[in-house]
Design a protein around this motif. Structure first.
Motif, short mmCIF file in Angstrom:
data_model
loop_
_atom_site.label_atom_id
_atom_site.label_comp_id
_atom_site.label_asym_id
_atom_site.label_seq_id
_atom_site.Cartn_x
_atom_site.Cartn_y
_atom_site.Cartn_z
N UNK A 1 0.92 -1.30 -0.16
CA UNK A 1 0.20 -0.23 0.03
C UNK A 1 1.00 1.17 0.07
N UNK A 2 0.40 2.22 -1.13
CA UNK A 2 1.12 3.36 -0.66
C UNK A 2 2.66 3.67 -1.64
N UNK A 3 2.97 2.45 -1.92
CA UNK A 3 4.43 2.57 -2.47
C UNK A 3 4.59 3.42 -3.72
N UNK A 4 5.57 3.75 -3.99
CA UNK A 4 5.93 4.16 -5.33
C UNK A 4 6.67 3.24 -6.22
N UNK A 5 5.94 2.87 -7.36
CA UNK A 5 6.63 1.87 -8.24
C UNK A 5 6.95 2.36 -9.52
N UNK A 6 8.14 1.83 -9.85
CA UNK A 6 8.50 2.07 -11.22
C UNK A 6 8.39 0.66 -12.22
N UNK A 7 7.74 0.83 -13.44
CA UNK A 7 7.47 -0.12 -14.06
C UNK A 7 8.31 -0.01 -15.47
N UNK A 8 9.29 -0.54 -15.85
CA UNK A 8 10.18 -0.58 -16.88
C UNK A 8 9.70 -1.40 -17.98
N UNK A 9 9.13 -0.71 -18.94
CA UNK A 9 8.55 -1.55 -20.08
C UNK A 9 6.89 -1.64 -20.03
N UNK B 1 5.28 4.93 -11.74
CA UNK B 1 5.98 5.64 -13.13
C UNK B 1 6.17 4.46 -14.09
N UNK B 2 5.80 4.51 -15.31
CA UNK B 2 6.03 3.57 -16.37
C UNK B 2 6.88 4.40 -17.49
N UNK B 3 7.62 3.08 -17.71
CA UNK B 3 8.64 3.25 -18.91
C UNK B 3 8.28 2.94 -20.18
N UNK B 4 8.19 3.56 -21.45
CA UNK B 4 7.96 3.21 -22.69
C UNK B 4 7.54 4.26 -23.62
N UNK B 5 7.44 4.02 -24.84
CA UNK B 5 7.14 5.18 -25.75
C UNK B 5 6.13 4.69 -26.89
N UNK C 1 1.44 3.91 -23.98
CA UNK C 1 1.28 4.85 -23.09
C UNK C 1 -0.20 5.24 -22.29
N UNK C 2 -0.95 5.26 -23.72
CA UNK C 2 -2.51 5.64 -23.27
C UNK C 2 -3.14 4.63 -22.19
N UNK C 3 -3.12 3.34 -22.80
CA UNK C 3 -3.29 2.26 -21.92
C UNK C 3 -2.79 2.33 -20.38
N UNK C 4 -1.53 2.37 -20.53
CA UNK C 4 -0.77 2.60 -19.15
C UNK C 4 -1.45 3.50 -18.12
N UNK C 5 -1.71 4.72 -18.77
CA UNK C 5 -2.65 5.70 -17.75
C UNK C 5 -3.96 5.09 -17.23
N UNK C 6 -4.55 4.52 -18.37
CA UNK C 6 -5.83 3.93 -17.92
C UNK C 6 -5.56 2.95 -16.73
N UNK C 7 -4.72 2.42 -16.90
CA UNK C 7 -4.27 1.12 -15.78
C UNK C 7 -4.11 1.69 -14.66
N UNK D 1 -0.82 4.18 -14.31
CA UNK D 1 0.23 4.90 -14.61
C UNK D 1 0.08 6.35 -14.04
N UNK D 2 0.82 6.98 -13.38
CA UNK D 2 0.99 8.42 -12.95
C UNK D 2 1.77 9.32 -13.50
N UNK D 3 2.97 8.75 -14.00
CA UNK D 3 3.82 9.41 -14.59
C UNK D 3 4.56 8.52 -15.84
N UNK D 4 4.78 9.25 -17.18
CA UNK D 4 5.15 8.18 -18.14
C UNK D 4 6.82 9.02 -18.38
N UNK D 5 7.70 7.78 -18.59
CA UNK D 5 9.00 8.04 -18.80
C UNK D 5 9.40 7.57 -20.12
N UNK D 6 10.06 8.23 -20.95
CA UNK D 6 10.86 7.74 -22.07
C UNK D 6 12.37 7.32 -21.89
#
Ligand code: NDP
Ligand code: ZN
Length: 351
Positions: A166-174, A195-199, A204-210, A212-217
């Motif tokens: 609960x409450x973690x900040x998570x980075x998903x690479x890919x 934070x989700x990494x991809x281009x 990117x659109x689906x990651x936000x729907x799922x 993701x709060x931040x997108x990183x390229x």
């Protein structure tokens, strides 16, 4: 029967084979829908599992039971069933130890299109049917059920490996389909920031729907520098790796907080070693854990994950960007997966 096969490394084609023979615990399934995977591409064009000759490809699908062995108790001819990409031997010592995916050898729970023919045939064989099949509920379409074979359990296993809290900040690479399911799984586990990494724009659109709060390229510079900037130099509690290379681990370690965990489900196809940056790993004392794992497979997991789909908590249909009709279209679908156009997340073939 007909099947779409790897003829040798770098070559595919249609072949004729005998219908698989059943042991007493096994089932024969006739596919209703099939989906190619990035792993099929690694298998054929990168020789990821070594050379294979005339091996029917595929490990993502669902179908109708056509035959069952004499010991199979819970499934009968005509049942619509789901099956996972990983089909362990549930009575093995490794399964008893809690690692069914390594039953009978490291990674050997992965049998389809590895140690035996895969699901891209007019029929496919399922070992240990009572442990590896699950009834496909009417509320889930065959196309959606294909996502439950591998993408949902693998992405979610990344979340389990990283032990998101609960409450973690998570980075998903890919954020291919595996990473997208890791985003969704992390959101369901209660991550406060993802934070989700991809281009690729669709991803990117689906990651936000799922969630993701931040997108990183990763094309805009090192991932760790971008993550540290976005988190006030604090870094993240958890990382799930579902894309990148052996070098991605160093980036993950650099932006992981002390006590953090990295869960890897990415296939590492090249490079001799994974490098861990000494200083950012706390000169050996940073309590930064790295775990990598093949998803476990099995009926209980299929039943539980599919209930998340039935209840609307995981909308797998968002990942299906390309739909084909007819068995012979598995060839086109696999080549689409190989080419990976920018608008592709996941193709499905409905028979
Ligand atoms: P995709 O190729 O669809 O997605 C890969 C993602 O990684 C994309 O978002 C891509 O970005 C991103 N990426 C590419 N290069 C980098 C980089 N240098 N740094 C960071 N991100 C990068 O793959 P899938 O989602 O289908 O599969 C992911 C992996 O999981 C594969 O290696 C697959 O073999 C493996 N896998 C593992 C399983 C298991 O049980 N452990 C089961 C199934 C698959 P972009 O948006 O730019 O394309
Ligand atoms: Zn797969």
């Amino acid at each position: 029967m007909k099947g779409f096969a790897m003829l040798k490394i770098g070559e595919t084609g249609w072949i004729e084979k005998e219908k698989p023979q059943l042991g007493p615990n096994d089932a024969l399934v006739q596919p209703l829908a099939l989906s190619p995977c990035t792993s099929d591409v690694h298998t054929v064009w990168e020789g990821a599992i070594g050379d294979r000759h005339n091996m029917i490809l595929g490990h993502e699908g669902c179908g109708v039971v056509a035959e069952v062995g004499s010991n199979v108790k819970d499934f009968k001819v005509g049942d619509r069933v789901m099956v996972a990409a990983i089909t362990p031997d549930w009575n093995s010592v490794e399964a008893q130890e809690g690692f069914p995916m390594h039953s009978s050898g490291m990674l050997a729970g992965w049998k389809f299109s590895n140690f035996k023919d895969g699901v891209f045939g007019e029929y496919f064989h399922v070992n240990d049917a009572d442990g590896n099949l699950a009834i496909l509920p009417d509320s889930i379409s065959p196309a959606e059920a294909c996502m439950i074979s591998d993408m949902v359990p693998t992405g979610f296993h990344g979340v389990e490996l990283a032990d998101v809290r609960f409450g973690d900040t998570v980075l998903v690479i890919g954020i291919g389909p595996v990473g997208l399911m890791a985003v969704r799984g992390a959101a369901l586990r209660g991550a406060s920031r993802i934070l989700a990494v991809g281009t690729r724009p669709n991803s990117v659109e689906v990651a936000k729907k799922y969630g993701a709060t931040d997108i990183i390229s990763y094309k805009d510079g090192a991932i760790d520098a971008q993550v540290l900037e976005l988190t006030n130099q604090k870094g993240v509690d958890r990382v799930i790796i579902a894309g990148g290379t052996v070098d991605t681990f160093a980036e993950a370690v650099r932006c992981l907080k002390p006590g953090g965990i990295i869960g890897n489900v990415n296939y590492l196809g090249g490079g001799e070693f994974i490098q861990i940056p000494r200083v950012e790993w706390g000169v050996g004392m940073g309590h930064k854990t790295i775990v990598g794992g093949l998803m476990p497979g099995g009926r209980a997991r299929l039943e539980k994950l599919s209930s998340l789909v039935s209840s609307g908590k995981v909308d797998v249909s968002l990942m299906i960007t390309h739909r084909f009709e007819g068995f012979e279209k598995v060839e086109d679908a696999l080549y689409l997966m190989k080419e990976k156009p920018r608008d592709l997340i996941k193709p499905v073939v409905v028979l």
